[in-house]
Enzyme design. Sequence first.
Site, PDB file in Angstrom:
ATOM      1  N   THR A 231      -0.705  30.712 -13.233  1.00 52.79           N
ATOM      2  CA  THR A 231       0.183  29.625 -12.845  1.00 52.79           C
ATOM      3  C   THR A 231       1.589  30.170 -12.659  1.00 52.79           C
ATOM      4  O   THR A 231       2.010  31.019 -13.435  1.00 52.79           O
ATOM      5  CB  THR A 231       0.220  28.549 -13.958  1.00 52.79           C
TER       6      THR A 231
ATOM      7  N   ARG B 124     -12.580  20.025 -12.237  1.00 55.85           N
ATOM      8  CA  ARG B 124     -11.819  20.469 -13.399  1.00 55.85           C
ATOM      9  C   ARG B 124     -10.325  20.416 -13.115  1.00 55.85           C
ATOM     10  O   ARG B 124      -9.859  20.813 -12.056  1.00 55.85           O
ATOM     11  CB  ARG B 124     -12.233  21.890 -13.765  1.00 55.85           C
ATOM     12  N   VAL B 125      -9.575  19.938 -14.087  1.00 56.52           N
ATOM     13  CA  VAL B 125      -8.117  19.965 -14.046  1.00 56.52           C
ATOM     14  C   VAL B 125      -7.646  20.688 -15.294  1.00 56.52           C
ATOM     15  O   VAL B 125      -8.037  20.341 -16.408  1.00 56.52           O
ATOM     16  CB  VAL B 125      -7.527  18.539 -14.008  1.00 56.52           C
ATOM     17  N   GLY B 126      -6.826  21.702 -15.112  1.00 51.95           N
ATOM     18  CA  GLY B 126      -6.291  22.443 -16.242  1.00 51.95           C
ATOM     19  C   GLY B 126      -4.956  21.904 -16.694  1.00 51.95           C
ATOM     20  O   GLY B 126      -4.631  20.735 -16.494  1.00 51.95           O
ATOM     21  N   ASP B 127      -4.147  22.783 -17.280  1.00 51.54           N
ATOM     22  CA  ASP B 127      -2.877  22.326 -17.838  1.00 51.54           C
ATOM     23  C   ASP B 127      -1.769  22.246 -16.802  1.00 51.54           C
ATOM     24  O   ASP B 127      -0.702  21.692 -17.080  1.00 51.54           O
ATOM     25  CB  ASP B 127      -2.450  23.227 -18.991  1.00 51.54           C
TER      26      ASP B 127
ATOM     27  N   GLY C 258      -1.898  30.658 -18.701  1.00 53.08           N
ATOM     28  CA  GLY C 258      -3.022  31.173 -19.481  1.00 53.08           C
ATOM     29  C   GLY C 258      -4.228  30.275 -19.384  1.00 53.08           C
ATOM     30  O   GLY C 258      -4.453  29.612 -18.371  1.00 53.08           O
ATOM     31  N   ASP C 259      -5.019  30.244 -20.445  1.00 54.88           N
ATOM     32  CA  ASP C 259      -6.247  29.466 -20.479  1.00 54.88           C
ATOM     33  C   ASP C 259      -5.905  27.997 -20.686  1.00 54.88           C
ATOM     34  O   ASP C 259      -5.824  27.498 -21.811  1.00 54.88           O
ATOM     35  CB  ASP C 259      -7.149  29.974 -21.616  1.00 54.88           C
TER      36      ASP C 259
END
Length: 357
Positions: free
Chosen positions: A222, A250-253, A274-275
């Site tokens: 990111t 999927r939606v991440g941060d 990151g993760d």
Amino acid sequence: MATKTLSSTCFLTLTFLLLFLVTGHQALNSAPYPVVVSTWPFVEAVRAAWRAVDNGLSAVDAVVEGCSACEELRCDGTVGPGGSPDENGETTIDALVMDGVTMEVGAVAAMRYVKDGIKAARLVMQHTEHTLLVGEQASVFAISMGLPGPTNLSSSESMEKWIKWKENHCQPNFWKDVVPKGGCGPYHAKDFVGLYDETCSNTTPVGNIRSSSHIGLHNHDTISMAVIDTMGHIAVGTSTNGATFKIPGRVGDGPIAGSSSYADDEVGGCGATGDGDIMMRFLPCYQVVESMRLGMEPKLAAKDAISRIARKFPDFVGAVFAINKNGVHAGACHGWTFQYSVRNPDMDDVKVYTVLP
């Protein structure tokens, strides 16, 4: 006698004015802002944001300029179009912008067919009372507001990556404890039968707790950026095309305020990378800003936020940067070596800082 006194007075007045001009100029140059901070050595993105803020644009404008530059450059293949295909080979965009003055947020998630993620996020903030739009309807909104589209967000590189992944039986992936015959989906409930220990609760999977072993710099990343403008106002933004080979939808941060980034004019700001599936459970950037609000220095605030995650998920990979309202910045990371980029009035160009895990 009167002439001499007048001359002395003029001399003293001129001397005072010169001293005032010199010291005033020095004070101006020693101001802690504007400042631009970004995850990773995304130097061109920081330069773009710096040009904007140095020319008098607002912190929000500068964040949009900086993140847009990264989207156009496809930083690390994980920002903007053309990277990080999901299980179906499609690339989607997540982005967020936050104004630390008003605490307004605009974000888009799993956005298809529109390449300008950060600009779409700003349009959400500018023209709606919502915070987050998702999926195909986010694309419809962005196009209706004048952004170019629809367009294919995949590239020859992303499709080649996806084909090789299919040839490798769709490994690695983000499914828990399941490798169906042939390795690839579609997956169904029957594929998971017998994968849970009947002697324990039905939510306890057999095997290891999820790790971030297949998360790295070039498959999940990111740009997260913070800008303090010449007025001392702060804004933050993020843009990403998410985790490579993620489960569609999927939606991440990235578009989650408080996770990938957060800003408050009274305190400062934070950016994360990151993760995201793990990090978003802890809202690390909200934690960083709140720690600084309570008096913690940026370095300790960043370390504290990362250590909270590491205690629960010792194998995760991730990082944050913190910057307070005075322009003092620091970073912390776990599981990898992190770099972040800075430009402020004391620098002739962008400087990259390296943080060890």
